[in-house]
Design a protein around this motif. Structure first.
Motif: not given
Length: 400
Positions: A249-261
């Motif tokens: 697993v080489g590339i992971v993109h996810a999330g923009e804020a810690t207060n959002v699931v």
């Protein structure tokens, strides 16, 4: 060095070969941006007397996903003596870390004076080997059979140039040789196959502090799937009985804020094996692990995430019979310069994968590259010069 085939060795211009490889490495040319390096090669060939009508670029860049500045550079030279056409090739592009390279020569080693860049010996050293061999053949007026020079684009991001080459422009070569490696003793007769895996996970957003239970975290789904793959031996080095492979697993993109699931995630991975059936089993293990993980993560009201799974064969594995004439010729050329040839099979992809799939069995040879794709990259000059001499022998067709 024995035989009439090496009668030109005392006239071989080592200084010019070293100057050329340093000039080539200094020119930026990451994948999809090979236009400037093509211009330099063409200028060198024209200055050596090659007719413009013998030089062309194909339309591979118009068929490669995402395009590119230029297609593959193909040069077809008529023979001065009869014999089967021979093809010499190398790839033009370098990895991004090599942009800004400043080649410097220190005795038998070339490095980048810019400590933050790689050198680009992968594969400008191979390009220099092919170009040097032809320039020297022309300068010394040495006899040779019909020749094709193939400078491929976009090797580093998926062997795209070799995959999408207009094969009809290559002139139906009988013997094909690729320079893209380290020790010139090694004669690479095979390489692994590779599947690209792309996964999209759709979860459900929710406030991570107020109502986290209402959400479905896409990162959680991915984490569980990767943990499952690792625990069951399907990630990293994979050994299942007599079967071998690798995955990553080489590339992971996810999330923009810690207060959002986290509601969505995209992931890219790969699966490699010399065994096509086992390679597909690795891909299937990935698909099952992510589907299982998606079902196991639920919101408070029982909703689950969704996984979209795609896999694409980047290149098929191949292995040439050691008795193939192209292998014997490569071994003979290596032996002619005083080295002991050693057959090998690689776990990385080569342009030879697609060339062989197109019906052009291709041997890959070394040209002095060391520590490629890192800021510590260097070129072993004696090995590079040996690569040039091997190329001259194979291009001349004279191993008597």
């Amino acid at each position: 060095m024995a035989g009439d085939a090496m009668s030109w060795v005392s006239k071989f211009d080592s200084a010019a070969a070293i100057k050329l490889v340093m000039e080539l490495m200094a020119i930026p040319g990451r994948s999809k941006q090979e236009g400037n390096i093509v211009e330099l090669i063409v200028s060198k060939l024209l200055a050596a007397g090659v007719s413009p009508s013998n030089i062309t670029t194909d339309n591979a860049n118009r068929r490669i996903p995402g395009g590119g500045e230029v297609g593959n550079l193909i040069v077809k030279l008529p023979g001065t003596q009869r014999g089967p056409r021979r093809l010499l090739m190398a790839h033009l592009d370098t990895v991004p870390i090599c942009v800004g390279c400043q080649p410097v020569l220190d005795r038998d080693i070339i490095r980048s004076a810019n400590a933050s860049t790689g050198l680009g010996g992968d594969d400008r050293a191979g390009v220099a080997v092919v170009l040097t061999a032809i320039l020297e053949l022309l300068r010394l007026n040495l006899p040779h059979p019909p020749l094709t020079l193939f400078f491929a684009v976009q090797e580093e991001i998926g062997l795209y140039g070799a995959r999408f080459v207009q094969a009809s422009k290559l002139g139906s070569p009988k013997f094909c040789f690729n320079w893209d490696g380290g020790d010139p003793r090694f004669v690479s007769v095979g390489a692994t196959g590779d599947y690209a895996i792309e996964i999209e996970i759709e979860g459900l957003a929710s406030h991570a502090g107020v109502h986290p239970e209402r959400g479905i975290n896409a990162i959680t789904i991915a984490s569980l799937a990767i943990a499952d793959l690792t625990e069951n031996g399907w990630h990293g080095l994979i050994e299942k009985g007599k079967h071998r492979g690798t995955s990553n697993v080489g590339i992971v993109h996810a999330g923009e804020a810690t207060n959002v699931v986290t509601p969505s995630l995209t992931l890219r991975a790969e699966a490699r094996s010399h065994d096509p059936v086992f390679r597909k089993k690795i891909v299937d293990a990935y698909q099952k692990a992510f589907a299982k993980a998606a079902k196991s993560v639920k919101s408070a009201d029982g909703k689950t995430g969704k996984v979209t799974f795609r896999s694409d064969l980047k290149y098929e594995s191949f292995r040439l019979d050691p008795q193939e004439p192209v292998v014997s010729l490569a071994e003979s050329a290596v032996a002619h310069i005083g080295l002991t040839p050693e057959l090998c099979v690689g776990n990385g992809g080569l342009d030879a994968n697609w060339m062989t799939a197109h019906g052009f069995p291709t041997v890959t040879l070394g040209c002095g590259q060391r520590d490629i794709h890192t800021v510590n990259e260097w070129l072993h000059v004696p090995s590079f010069l040996q690569g040039c001499q091997i190329a001259m022998l194979l291009a001349s067709g004279d191993l008597g």
